[in-house]
Design an enzyme around this catalytic site. Structure first.
Site, PDB file in Angstrom:
ATOM      1  N   GLY A  25       0.820  -1.199   0.000  1.00 34.33           N
ATOM      2  CA  GLY A  25       0.000   0.000   0.000  1.00 34.33           C
ATOM      3  C   GLY A  25       0.860   1.257   0.000  1.00 34.33           C
ATOM      4  N   SER A  26       0.403   2.254   0.745  1.00 36.21           N
ATOM      5  CA  SER A  26       1.063   3.558   0.704  1.00 36.21           C
ATOM      6  C   SER A  26       2.473   3.523   1.269  1.00 36.21           C
ATOM      7  CB  SER A  26       0.238   4.580   1.479  1.00 36.21           C
ATOM      8  OG  SER A  26      -1.031   4.682   0.868  1.00 36.21           O
ATOM      9  N   THR A  27       2.823   2.489   2.059  1.00 35.12           N
ATOM     10  CA  THR A  27       4.185   2.439   2.589  1.00 35.12           C
ATOM     11  C   THR A  27       5.187   2.297   1.459  1.00 35.12           C
ATOM     12  OG1 THR A  27       4.108   0.047   2.864  1.00 35.12           O
ATOM     13  CG2 THR A  27       3.400   1.365   4.732  1.00 35.12           C
ATOM     14  N   PHE A  28       4.699   1.926   0.272  1.00 35.58           N
ATOM     15  CA  PHE A  28       5.559   1.716  -0.879  1.00 35.58           C
ATOM     16  C   PHE A  28       5.931   3.050  -1.542  1.00 35.58           C
ATOM     17  CE2 PHE A  28       6.031   0.079  -5.391  1.00 35.58           C
ATOM     18  CZ  PHE A  28       7.154  -0.692  -5.147  1.00 35.58           C
TER      19      PHE A  28
END
Lengths: 383, 619
Positions: B318-321
């Protein structure tokens, strides 16, 4: 009848001292050497003088006294006991079958009070005496007559059959061979021999059918010992391992691992030769074998030098007995023939065998001492 | 006399032939003796030796596993067992029956005993029952006269003082299977165990030790005569882990009963300080054998208690990427730190519309702002500009989509779509796929351990590798200092930009995880939230406002993620938290990560002096 006039007349100065001088001392020396080997081997087998070696030595000592005493007795006198001894042998064999002590599935032992007797051992000597008696009076021509050979053949077959019934295959076979050798020495014709041996293969086939299971197992495992390493093939394999690991020079006295760790069954009796071969190597084994050969050939030489037929044939029978002991035992130990309860003379532990061997040796020495005596053909033995 | 002469001649002739025959026969035996004794002597000598000497192996004690401060994680307990020596009893059946009256034997015990009896020789004891209680032992001792041949002896059994708390890291041991027994004869000894999971498995060889050997002279029935030689075995090496048990337990406490995983790493050297996975299992159950029902309960549980989610659980990041995407765009020259991208709340690609999580859009943002607000549109554009290959390349540099050489078994690779992978599995990769990849969705998968490594590498700029062992048998393992890891070939300024964005996420007004600020003076946390959908959200649901993930069934809710490091200005600890179906990362995962990091920073296990053999009280 020691006081028979003719006897005394023939050898007026044949006194005890002369007789002692006449004893075949080199032969006695070989005898002692073999017994000494037996002492050493049994010392190792027992891990000390007890329980085998010391008793072996004592027995041999007593046996030697008996042997030398017998050697002093006139062979013509001893010959008179041929038939009674044979009869006693047969009775003992029958008794053994009736009430014998069963050891390893075979009735071989007869207990007479404290003494355990193996009548089959004694029978072999008695048979040799009886056959020698029978052939002593027979001329060359008479031996050629098949009808004359029939009674001695029965003399052989009866004890052989009784011993087979025990059952003790090895001794029965040896007994038959002893009888056969005396037949040969007595002048049995070769065509008769051929005729006799012809049915042997068939007889063997039939005999195999009547063998005990353990005897058959011996034959099959002998043919394929590795097929059953912990079962019936065990003895053969372990014995061969003992021999092979001994190598040329052996592992040294008391160092035989096979024997001392009980891998060898019956090491003090049937497999005593394995201990010798393991601890003293090929050199020691061949040495003992050579001593035994000297014993055999010495007996044969006594037979050759004897001038009367009874002594000759008896000596021949005793020589054959020794030879068969050694051959069957060593062949068994090296795995060349199926295992059978045959001891190595004067080396294996056992009173009965020692007694009979020393008795036979006494007869043999007596034959030697009295090799030149005049031994009438007819008068000595009732027909 | 002529006739007499003929008889004598014949006898002499035949006797001589017989003598020749006797000599020949005994010579044959002599030759045979020579064959057996000399020619085949060597072979038989070996046979005699093996006849005589019986070698028995002495089971080594399995090495203990300790945490970084010496707290025992896996130790050995004494295991009292009853054995039966068949040769000492006249009636095996009767003895067994009596034993059964005293200590009941289960049916499978009886079957095993019968089988062992058949295969072992009389003088080798057969196991009747192990794990005897003190009561059972006492009862057996009292009845010893009635139980001929029964011996009580002691072996060892594995003990895990922390049970389920460390089950996934320490792993567990089980009796060797027949496949195992092939490689090491020592495994055939009663009581030997093989590591089946975790460190017990990955360091099985170190822990197992070397078997001792007693050479005994035995007789033909195998009874021992005396001992010839004794080589003491070596107990297995003691393992010192990088894990701090106190932190591990604290982390687990923060996870509560959620199906989740959290990894805390020393981001300077890759030492894993805590690797928590929930739910877990009791590792000691495997020693005695797992019942079918227990096994089925574990394997059918959708929260997968047997799987170490930290390295075998794969989730869309998700957004951690987004840090990786932004750095890829910078690296490719498709984006400058000053470039601003306008977010109207969506972008259209053909007739497909890709939404930002914020309905109205974020307006114009630079990279730092994009990260701070976790603006989807910004990273749609960044991914498109950089191209999927540049994104994959950078992601792999951070360890995502790679096989991390961590010394634990069962790690999964995750998935970063490299050109080769696309060639093989996704031939029609289009712009839409790249756009979805820009926010860590679609095909992209990562494990919590990979995410922790990813943040560590962002924080330090070095390619640190996670590992869980510090020393084996007292010997320090490589990889304990930062200098051992190569510097990433990503410019430091770019990394600083990403770190700045992560700082803003937590510490600046408007950051998506502002509530996850640390409550420690002078220490700042830098992190990134993530919520990864596990189910496609239809346009219809979105447009009609029917999209409320909290109302979805558990298994359709998005995963909540948070990755972070601290202190911001001198990074030491990195942490990745994944809460399965936990909904929004900002709401659930971030506060949890903050609590874990607070514990890590206050306890500060990485900087605490560790004296050899020292045991630090848990606190």
């Amino acid at each position: 009848m020691l006081t028979d006039r003719r006897l005394l007349r023939a050898e007026p100065d044949f006194g005890l001292l002369t007789k002692l001088f006449q004893v075949n001392w080199p032969y006695v020396a070989v005898l002692c050497a073999v017994a000494a080997c037996g002492y050493v081997a049994l010392y190792s087998a027992g891990g000390g003088p007890e329980p085998y070696a010391w008793r072996h030595g004592v027995r041999f000592g007593f046996g030697l006294v008996m042997t030398l005493s017998l050697a002093m007795v006139d062979i013509r006198f001893l010959a008179r006991f041929s038939w009674p001894l044979y009869a006693i042998g047969i009775v003992l064999l029958v008794l053994t079958l009736r009430m014998g002590h069963v050891g390893k599935g075979a009735e071989r032992w007869l207990e007479l009070g404290p003494i355990q007797l193996q009548p089959s051992e004694f029978m072999k000597v008695a048979l040799a005496m009886a056959l020698a008696s029978w052939f002593h009076r027979a001329s060359w021509e008479r031996v050629g007559n098949p009808l004359f050979l029939l009674p001695p053949a029965l003399l052989v077959l009866v004890p052989v059959a009784l011993i087979l019934k025990q059952p003790n295959l090895g001794t029965a076979f040896i007994t038959a061979v002893i009888g056969f050798s005396i037949f040969l020495g007595a002048g049995m014709r070769l065509w008769q021999v051929a005729l006799l041996l012809l049915p042997v293969p068939f007889a063997a086939r039939i005999a195999y059918g009547h063998l005990h299971d353990y005897q058959r197992a011996r034959i099959t495992t002998f043919l394929h010992p590795e097929s059953d390493p912990l079962g019936a093939g065990y003895n053969i394999i372990q014995s061969k391992i003992a021999l092979g690991s001994g190598g040329l020079w052996g592992k040294g006295f008391m160092q035989g691992t096979q024997a001392h760790l009980n891998f060898l069954p019956e090491k003090q009796t049937d497999f005593i030769f394995s201990i010798i071969a393991e601890e003293w190597g090929l050199v020691g084994a061949l040495f003992v074998l050579a001593l035994q050969l000297l014993l055999i050939l010495g007996a044969m030489l006594i037979a050759l030098r004897c001038r009367n037929q009874y002594g000759r044939l008896l000596a021949l029978g005793i020589a054959t007995n020794l030879f068969m002991y050694v051959f069957v035992n060593v062949a068994m130990v090296v795995g060349a023939i199926p295992v059978g309860g045959v001891p190595l003379p004067l080396i294996s532990h056992g009173g009965s065998a020692m007694l009979t061997v020393m008795f036979a040796m006494g007869l043999l020495l007596s034959v030697h001492v009295h090799r030149d005596v005049e031994f009438a053909r007819r008068e000595e033995f009732p027909p | 006399m002529k006739r007499e002469g003929k008889r004598t001649t014949l006898f002499t002739r035949r006797a001589l032939v017989m003598m020749a025959g006797q000599v020949a026969a005994l010579s044959v035996l002599g030759v045979r003796l020579y064959r057996v004794q000399v020619e085949e002597g060597a072979r038989y000598a070996t046979l005699a030796e093996s006849n005589r000497i019986s070698a028995r192996l002495l089971a080594p004690t399995r090495g203990r596993i300790l945490d970084r401060f010496g707290t025992v994680v896996a130790g050995n307990d004494l295991n009292w067992r009853a054995l039966l020596l068949a040769e000492e009893t006249t009636d095996v059946a009767a003895t067994l029956a009596k034993f059964n009256d005293i200590v009941p034997l289960a049916d499978h015990d009886r079957a095993r005993i019968a089988r062992d009896m058949k295969h072992t020789r009389q003088f080798i004891p057969v196991l009747l029952r192990d794990f005897l209680s003190w009561d059972d032992m006492a009862k057996i001792e009292v009845h010893v006269p009635d139980l001929p041949g029964v011996i009580v002896d002691v072996g060892t059994t594995r003990r895990y003082p922390f049970g389920a708390d460390m089950a996934h890291v320490a792993g567990y041991v089980a009796p060797p299977s027949e496949d195992d027994s092939g490689d090491d004869p020592v495994l055939a000894l009663p009581g030997m165990r093989v590591g089946r999971a975790g460190v017990e498995k990955s360091h099985d060889d170190d822990l197992r030790g070397v078997a001792g050997q007693v050479q005994m002279e035995v007789n033909s029935v195998g009874r021992v005569i005396r001992e010839l030689d004794r080589t003491e075995g070596q107990p297995g090496d003691e393992l010192r882990l990088t894990i701090d048990m106190a932190l591990q337990q604290a982390t687990l406490a923060h996870l509560g009963d959620q199906s989740a995983s959290a990894v805390v790493m020393d981001c300077t050297n890759g030492e894993v300080l805590a690797m928590a996975t929930n739910p877990s299992f009791d590792p000691s159950l495997f020693d005695a054998g797992i019942s079918q029902s227990q096994w089925e309960a574990w394997t059918s549980d959708r929260r997968t208690p047997l799987i170490n989610k930290a390295l075998a659980g794969v989730y869309p990041p998700g957004s951690t990427f987004k840090m990786a995407v932004g750095l890829a765009a910078l690296q490719a020259g498709a984006l400058t730190p000053e470039d601003r991208i306008v977010c109207p709340g969506y972008i259209d690609l053909g007739d497909t519309r890709f939404h930002c999580w914020k309905k109205g859009g974020h307006g114009a943002l630079d990279l730092r702002g994009g990260l701070k607000n976790s603006c989807d549109v910004f990273f749609y554009h960044a991914a498109r500009r950089a191209g999927i290959d540049a994104v994959a390349d950078v992601a792999r540099k951070f360890g995502l989509g790679t096989d991390l050489p961590v010394d634990l078994p069962g790690g999964r690779t995750g998935l970063i779509p490299t050109p080769e992978w696309r060639q093989k599995h996704h031939r029609h990769w289009g712009a839409a796929d790249t756009i979805i990849a820009g926010i860590g969705q679609g095909v992209i998968l990562a494990t919590p351990l990979q995410l922790a490594t990813y943040v560590s590498r962002i924080a330090t700029g070095r390619a640190v590798v996670p590992h869980v062992t510090r020393t084996i048998g007292g010997e320090a393992q490589p990889g304990a200092t930062a200098a051992e890891y190569p510097v990433l070939d990503i410019p430091e300024e770019a990394l600083a930009l990403a770190r700045g964005g992560m700082f803003a996420v937590v510490n600046e007004a408007g950051g998506t995880a502002r509530h996850a600020r640390l409550d420690i003076p002078g220490v700042q946390l830098a992190g990134k939230t993530g919520s990864s959908q596990v189910r496609h959200v239809s346009r219809w649901a979105r447009e009609h406002g029917h999209f409320n993930s909290a109302q979805l069934p558990w298994e359709f809710r998005p995963h909540a993620l948070f990755v972070c490091f601290a202190p911001y200005d001198a990074p030491r600890y990195a942490c990745a938290v994944v809460i399965e179906h936990g909904n929004a990362g900002a709401d659930v995962a971030a506060p949890l990560a903050r609590d874990i990091m607070t514990d890590a920073l206050t306890r500060d296990p990485a900087r605490r002096e560790i004296a050899p053999g020292q045991t630090v009280a848990q606190g």
